[in-house]
Design a protein around this motif. Structure first.
Motif, PDB file in Angstrom:
ATOM      1  N   GLU A 192     -55.400 -20.960  74.867  1.00 13.84           N
ATOM      2  CA  GLU A 192     -56.403 -21.499  75.791  1.00 13.84           C
ATOM      3  C   GLU A 192     -57.517 -20.486  76.053  1.00 13.84           C
ATOM      4  O   GLU A 192     -58.645 -20.862  76.342  1.00 13.84           O
ATOM      5  N   SER A 197     -52.881 -28.527  78.483  1.00  8.04           N
ATOM      6  CA  SER A 197     -53.523 -27.468  77.704  1.00  8.04           C
ATOM      7  C   SER A 197     -55.013 -27.763  77.501  1.00  8.04           C
ATOM      8  O   SER A 197     -55.842 -26.864  77.586  1.00  8.04           O
ATOM      9  N   LEU A 256     -49.527 -21.474  74.317  1.00  7.45           N
ATOM     10  CA  LEU A 256     -50.654 -22.226  74.862  1.00  7.45           C
ATOM     11  C   LEU A 256     -51.512 -21.340  75.754  1.00  7.45           C
ATOM     12  O   LEU A 256     -52.742 -21.378  75.691  1.00  7.45           O
ATOM     13  N   GLU A 257     -50.847 -20.530  76.569  1.00  4.20           N
ATOM     14  CA  GLU A 257     -51.608 -19.672  77.485  1.00  4.20           C
ATOM     15  C   GLU A 257     -52.538 -18.730  76.726  1.00  4.20           C
ATOM     16  O   GLU A 257     -53.647 -18.449  77.173  1.00  4.20           O
ATOM     17  N   TYR A 267     -48.472 -28.264  82.739  1.00  2.40           N
ATOM     18  CA  TYR A 267     -47.973 -28.984  81.564  1.00  2.40           C
ATOM     19  C   TYR A 267     -46.759 -29.865  81.836  1.00  2.40           C
ATOM     20  O   TYR A 267     -46.203 -30.435  80.917  1.00  2.40           O
ATOM     21  N   PHE A 277     -40.324 -25.625  79.024  1.00  2.00           N
ATOM     22  CA  PHE A 277     -40.570 -27.003  78.585  1.00  2.00           C
ATOM     23  C   PHE A 277     -39.250 -27.606  78.108  1.00  2.00           C
ATOM     24  O   PHE A 277     -38.689 -27.167  77.109  1.00  2.00           O
ATOM     25  N   MET A 309     -43.605 -22.025  73.522  1.00  2.00           N
ATOM     26  CA  MET A 309     -44.790 -22.871  73.475  1.00  2.00           C
ATOM     27  C   MET A 309     -45.693 -22.620  74.681  1.00  2.00           C
ATOM     28  O   MET A 309     -46.919 -22.594  74.558  1.00  2.00           O
ATOM     29  N   LEU A 310     -45.095 -22.431  75.852  1.00  2.00           N
ATOM     30  CA  LEU A 310     -45.883 -22.167  77.059  1.00  2.00           C
ATOM     31  C   LEU A 310     -46.745 -20.922  76.865  1.00  2.00           C
ATOM     32  O   LEU A 310     -47.955 -20.939  77.107  1.00  2.00           O
ATOM     33  N   GLU A 311     -46.133 -19.849  76.404  1.00  2.17           N
ATOM     34  CA  GLU A 311     -46.881 -18.603  76.233  1.00  2.17           C
ATOM     35  C   GLU A 311     -47.939 -18.741  75.141  1.00  2.17           C
ATOM     36  O   GLU A 311     -49.038 -18.203  75.249  1.00  2.17           O
TER      37      GLU A 311
END
Lengths: 505, 279
Positions: free
Chosen positions: A402, A436, A398-399, B110, B11, A394-396
């Motif tokens: 964005e 985000s 979002l990056e 985040y 996360f 999820m982090l990647e």
């Protein structure tokens, strides 16, 4: 069998769905609007797509009436006086909605419901207000039977907003789609957390980046249909889309694509849009005689043309010779960089084009990351999304997202599917949304993996309703059919689940 | 300064309040029978038994004899972990504080903070202290997830930039403790007192085993009156998944029933631990 007969004999279509299908068929017999041969060639090979918008645009695709005006002045054509209490208010809206045209034949924007109804709700006791709102939502779900019907709430907390959330959780309906206009300075954490809980349980509301939209559109913007940014009192004339993967098939390498292939397709789509916008404004009766226009519920100056794209991921992978999507766009710096070059080029060319009848937008169209249609299959992912089945963490994700959301003032969005434990920890979801949006994400949607109501590509369907269609039964919601197509062809419900870490025991 | 990191999860919603980046260190001084990730207990000894079993050739031997893991190539099939006779894993990165920090900075927009876990992260107190000192100025909180084997009272500086410790109190009573976790557990109970007095106890967790009424009760009866309402008390149900076969034979292959766990949470609350609940 003729196409008309096919429609008439289809056991899965309701009467109204048949009627709409037959009307489209009738519309398609006209040949007034003609485009260049090159345009038809591009359409035939799937590089450009008109989204089945119909050959004769007899109304704007999306219309966002100014419902405040209905409440302050009433409506002469519909013989509605300004409402004096909650019952009159919801009744006026229910009537008005039935007369708002759109591409789907259903209203795609129901208004900022919390703001509109709050003064009336505050004058009633809470239980009574809730009962009226329950019936209001029920009438919307059963009368406006299309998941592109969309209502907005926020950014501020309100009694009506809370009641709508409570009812959304209790009723578990696919209609209407719902957006929270979210600004961390204006939306309390408590209200935002209530929205997160509701979103996990019912796949709505989604979170719109209020600051970003206000910066681009001013305060009076609407989120309509899937996630489309438009003006209240205006709307969107038309939305065609470039299918970037098919466009890329003409290019020998990325430079060839950006310098030779892409500009030509962009021009063709602009030409197509110009003709349609002019037709809607100059030829069709809508802007001359429709009561929405003559009574000031919409103003032609506040409409815009939406320039759509899909399949950026597959386009980049194709141009870079990447065959395994799991190592492509979204997981691969070079592919993502190329994506930005392509979007920069499209944005530059579209911004340089003088568009007819887009007065409020400096005479330019604005970009839209189209959400895909059921027949797209796996060739073109929605807008600039990372393909399903290739999502990184999820982090990647979002990056990457964005970087692309700022290109699309008329709408884009991403969807995250959460594993069950997140329902217990909404306070862990909110900072992800906050972070985000602060970093450029425009629109965040989420849902829990085991829900019945799920978000397909931008719209909501009930899995149980898709199942009805599989059993050759009718579904009241006309969008269920798209959901089935997107599930079968695009595996849209198989997106990556955000699992929990699994702490030791 | 290097520390062995088993994995970093950007996360996580289950390692302390809010969304957190969890850093799992390799190595643990306990040998709990119920451990469901026993491959984090020991460091790799370089025996090489896992090399042949890797289906994607992500493991190889370095000239110095150690096992090299190619995390790009790895498909996380766990074949190496199943082969390893040393309750270790070749999938470990020796990282500097700066390297860990780099990943934390990516997640920073985040998350509410980080949680260091394991294995047992307090095996590397110098590393943690340096990490926390760098993370706290980012506006993030630092939590330690610990089995309580470390003498916190002997090193107050570790808690300077640490917001709190999430402590496992797995067994009370020397003999059950020796059976269950491999030592008498006295250090764990000493930490319970010390962390409370230092205001650094974030939560206590006690695992409830199916049918082990006496052992379950003695732990809850010990912890609850000490912590009272001063921190969360999580009552966790035993789950046999991932537990080594030989220990599963002893502990059984049943999941603790929800109602059984709820009974202990109620007992804890009746003894003053008002923030006790089942997870």
């Amino acid at each position: 069998m003729s196409e008309a007969l096919n429609i008439i004999k289809d056991p899965t279509l309701t009467y109204r769905q048949e009627l709409v299908g037959l009307a489209r068929l009738g519309e398609s017999t006209d040949t007034t609007l003609r485009y260049s041969d090159e345009y038809y060639a591009a359409k035939a090979k799937g590089a450009l797509c008109d989204l089945n918008e119909g050959v004769m645009p007899f109304r704007p695709r999306y219309i966002c009436p100014d419902y405040e005006l209905l409440f302050s002045k009433g409506c002469e054509f519909l013989q509605l006086d300004p409402p004096r209490d909650l019952l009159e208010a919801v009744n006026a809206l229910e009537i008005f909605y039935c007369h708002v045209p759109s591409i789907t034949t259903y209203p795609v924007y129901l208004g900022d419901l919390d703001k509109l109804l709050e003064p009336f709700v505050l004058r009633e006791n809470r239980d009574y207000a809730k009962k009226v709102l329950r019936l209001f939502l029920r009438s919307i779900d059963r009368i406006q039977t299309d998941s592109f019907v969309h209502a907005d709430i926020g950014p501020e907390d309100s009694v009506t907003g809370r009641l709508l959330l409570e009812l959304t959780e209790e009723m578990q309906l696919a209609v209407p789609n719902l957006t929270l206009r979210y600004d961390p300075d204006l939306t309390s954490d408590d209200f935002a957390l209530a929205c997160v809980r509701c979103m996990l349980k019912t796949a709505k509301p989604s979170f719109a980046n209020h600051r970003m939209f206000v910066r681009e559109w001013g305060e009076r913007y609407a989120i309509a249909s899937c996630y489309n940014g438009l003006m209240i009192g205006g709307g969107g004339y038309t939305l065609p889309r470039m299918r970037l993967y098919e466009c890329a098939l003409d290019a020998k390498d990325p430079d060839d694509f950006i310098t030779r292939v892409l500009p030509r397709y962009v021009d063709l789509q602009l030409e197509y849009m110009d003709k349609r916008v002019k037709f809607i404004v100059e030829e069709s009766s809508f802007f001359k005689t429709n009561f929405l226009v003559t009574e000031g519920f919409v103003h032609r100056e506040l409409f815009i043309g939406m320039f759509g794209v899909v399949g950026l991921a597959e386009c980049c992978n194709q141009l870079l010779g990447i065959t395994d999507k799991r190592h492509g766009f979204g997981m691969n710096e070079a592919a993502t960089k190329l994506g930005r070059r392509i979007m920069d080029a499209i944005e530059r060319q579209v911004s340089a084009h003088t568009a007819p009848y887009c007065d409020a937008f400096d005479h330019h169209y604005r970009l839209h990351a189209q959400v895909g249609i059921d027949t797209d299959g796996m060739d073109d992912s929605p807008g600039t999304r990372i393909p399903i089945g290739a999502e990184p963490t999820m982090l990647e994700q979002l990056e990457v997202n964005e970087q692309f959301h700022p290109y699309f003032p008329t709408g884009t969005g991403d969807i995250f599917k959460f594993e069950e434990t997140w329902l217990k920890t909404p306070e862990a979801v909110l900072p992800i949304i906050k972070g985000s949006l602060a970093r450029g994400l425009r629109y965040f949607s989420g849902y829990l993996e085991n829900n019945d109501v799920v978000r397909v590509t931008g719209y909501l369907v009930k899995k149980s309703e898709i199942e009805k269609l599989r059993q050759k039964k009718q579904s009241l919601n006309q969008v269920t059919l798209y959901g089935k197509g997107a599930q079968d062809g695009g595996h849209a419900l198989d997106r990556r689940v955000q699992t929990y870490a699994g702490a030791g025991q | 300064m290097l520390a062995p990191v088993n994995k970093i999860i950007p996360f996580s919603n289950v390692d302390g309040p809010g969304n957190r980046t969890s850093i799992f260190f390799q190595g643990c001084p306990f040998n709990c029978q119920f451990c469901h990730n026993p491959e984090t207990i020991h460091l790799c000894v370089g025996c090489g038994l896992c090399l042949d079993g890797c289906p994607v050739h992500a493991l190889s031997r370095d000239p110095d004899g150690s096992i090299r893991w190619d995390h790009e190539r790895c498909v996380q099939c766990d074949a190496c972990i199943r082969t390893c006779p040393h309750t270790a894993s070749p999938r470990v990165r020796w990282m500097t504080v700066e390297q860990v920090l780099e990943e934390v900075r990516r997640s920073a927009p985040y998350i509410a903070g980080i949680t260091t876990s394991g294995g047992e992260c307090t095996l590397y107190p110098d590393f943690l202290e340096a990490l926390f000192a760098a993370v706290r100025p980012l506006g993030l909180t630092c939590l330690i997830d610990s089995n309580g084997s470390f003498d916190f009272a002997g090193r107050p500086s570790l808690l300077r930039d640490c917001a709190g410790v999430m402590l496992d109190v797995k067994a009370v009573g020397a003999s059950w403790s020796r059976t269950l976790i491999g030592n008498d557990g006295a250090q764990v109970l000493a930490n319970l007192d010390y962390l409370l007095s230092a205001g650094k106890l974030q939560e206590v967790r006690t695992l409830i085993f199916p049918g082990r009424d006496e052992e379950n009760e003695s732990a809850v009866r010990y912890v609850a009156p000490i912590i009272r309402d001063r921190c969360d008390y999580k009552i966790i149900r035993y789950r046999p998944f991932g537990v080594r076969a030989e220990y599963q034979r002893m502990l059984g292959d049943d999941v603790t029933a929800r109602e059984e766990a709820e009974r202990y949470a109620a007992l804890a609350r009746s003894l003053g631990a008002s923030r006790a609940y089942v997870v």
